[in-house]
Write a protein that holds these residues in place. Structure first.
Motif, short mmCIF file in Angstrom:
data_model
loop_
_atom_site.label_atom_id
_atom_site.label_comp_id
_atom_site.label_asym_id
_atom_site.label_seq_id
_atom_site.Cartn_x
_atom_site.Cartn_y
_atom_site.Cartn_z
N ALA A 205 0.84 -1.21 0.00
CA ALA A 205 0.00 0.00 0.00
C ALA A 205 0.87 1.25 0.00
N LEU A 206 1.95 1.24 0.77
CA LEU A 206 2.81 2.42 0.83
C LEU A 206 3.50 2.66 -0.51
N LYS A 207 3.96 1.59 -1.13
CA LYS A 207 4.60 1.74 -2.44
C LYS A 207 3.60 2.31 -3.45
N GLN A 208 2.39 1.78 -3.40
CA GLN A 208 1.38 2.29 -4.35
C GLN A 208 1.07 3.76 -4.08
N LEU A 209 1.03 4.12 -2.80
CA LEU A 209 0.76 5.52 -2.47
C LEU A 209 1.85 6.41 -3.05
N ILE A 210 3.11 5.98 -2.92
CA ILE A 210 4.22 6.84 -3.35
C ILE A 210 4.37 6.82 -4.88
N ASP A 211 4.31 5.63 -5.45
CA ASP A 211 4.63 5.50 -6.88
C ASP A 211 3.41 5.41 -7.79
N GLY A 212 2.26 5.10 -7.20
CA GLY A 212 1.08 4.82 -8.02
C GLY A 212 0.37 6.08 -8.49
N GLU A 213 -0.67 5.86 -9.28
CA GLU A 213 -1.39 6.99 -9.85
C GLU A 213 -2.53 7.44 -8.94
N LEU A 214 -3.04 8.63 -9.26
CA LEU A 214 -4.19 9.17 -8.54
C LEU A 214 -5.44 8.45 -9.04
N THR A 215 -6.09 7.71 -8.16
CA THR A 215 -7.28 6.97 -8.59
C THR A 215 -8.19 6.68 -7.39
N GLU A 216 -9.49 6.77 -7.65
CA GLU A 216 -10.46 6.46 -6.59
C GLU A 216 -10.39 4.99 -6.20
N GLU A 217 -9.77 4.18 -7.03
CA GLU A 217 -9.59 2.76 -6.67
C GLU A 217 -8.56 2.58 -5.56
N PHE A 218 -7.80 3.65 -5.27
CA PHE A 218 -6.83 3.61 -4.19
C PHE A 218 -6.98 4.93 -3.40
N PRO A 219 -7.94 4.94 -2.45
CA PRO A 219 -8.37 6.19 -1.82
C PRO A 219 -7.22 7.07 -1.31
N ALA A 220 -6.20 6.46 -0.72
CA ALA A 220 -5.11 7.27 -0.13
C ALA A 220 -4.37 8.09 -1.18
N SER A 221 -4.51 7.71 -2.46
CA SER A 221 -3.78 8.45 -3.51
C SER A 221 -4.18 9.93 -3.55
N ILE A 222 -5.36 10.27 -3.02
CA ILE A 222 -5.79 11.67 -3.00
C ILE A 222 -4.83 12.53 -2.17
#
Ligand code: PGA
Length: 251
Positions: A205-222
């Motif tokens: 989850a932390l890697k996705q938060l840092i490297d991933g895209e902004l998407t409602e499929e991953f709420p923390a990305s906001i």
């Protein structure tokens, strides 16, 4: 987002407590947004130890919690009302009437959701919000797919959240399937956010938060869109993420 890398759970808890204690010194009337779960327990323990040793006072502090299970009253040991009293409030000098959580047993739960947002707004908003992150990227109980525009709302818990939280209940069948949670837009109104991330279970989850895209499929990305977010993460949580030094991450 700013990333502070620490060794372990103890250091994460200590660092978070230091930040909050400093903020209370700067502003004794600070309005804190608080979180429940396994992650912030050590943080609360350190705030309590500091209160006892250094007499940091919470007499003028107001608090607002992120969420509560639907159907659990404040006397139920699995409710977040109970968790907050037992883990933190009963051990410091905060006035009970200045502590706020959504009411998961409200007769009219929709009305309760609006009341909660309006109350926070009317009181001037949250100065500093403590957050955890779910393995699926949820913040509060805003599960994947939640609108970034959401206000405080009733949500169905994801199966993975029910499974992750079953450890606190006698059986998985007893885990409530719904909760009332501050919405994503409500959380984003906080002036400052400190996100605590510990343990290997949170590494993806932390890697996705840092490297991933902004998407409602991953709420923390906001959180990439918030102007004042500090992530405090320990080595286990960072195990999927390569960088070695503290850094400001791209928004
Ligand atoms: P945890 O929960 O601290 O118990 O891992 C965090 C969350 O689900 O937001």
């Amino acid at each position: 987002m700013k990333l502070i890398q620490v060794q372990d759970y103890q250091e994460m808890s200590q660092k978070a407590a230091e930040i909050v204690i400093e903020k209370i010194k700067e502003n004794p009337q600070i309005q804190l947004g608080l979180a429940t779960g396994g992650t912030p327990e050590g943080f609360y323990n350190r705030l309590i130890a500091d209160h006892k040793e250094n007499h940091t006072s919470y007499k003028q502090v107001k608090s607002f919690n992120l969420d509560e299970y639907i159907g659990l009253s404040s006397t139920n040991p699995n409710s977040y009302h109970y968790y907050m009293a037992d883990t933190f409030f009963n051990h410091i000098d905060i006035n009970q009437e200045d502590t706020n959580l959504p009411n998961g047993t409200a007769e009219n739960i929709q009305e309760e959701c609006s009341r909660y947002d309006e109350m926070i707004d009317k009181m001037g908003g949250i100065d500093l919000q403590i957050l955890g992150i779910g393995q699926n990227g949820h913040i509060g109980f805003n599960e994947p797919g939640t609108s970034f525009a959401s206000k405080t709302q009733v949500v169905d818990l994801a199966q993975s959240t029910i499974e992750a939280n079953a450890r606190y209940f006698d059986s998985i069948d007893e885990v409530p399937t719904q909760a009332v949670t501050m919405g994503i837009a409500s959380i984003m109104k906080s002036k400052e956010i400190v996100l605590l991330v510990s343990g290997v279970a949170k590494a993806k989850a932390l890697k996705q938060l840092i490297d991933g895209e902004l998407t409602e499929e991953f709420p923390a990305s906001i959180l990439k869109k918030h102007h004042n977010v500090t992530i405090i993460a320990d080595q286990e949580a960072l195990s999927e993420y390569a960088s070695k030094s503290d850094s400001t991450l791209r928004g």
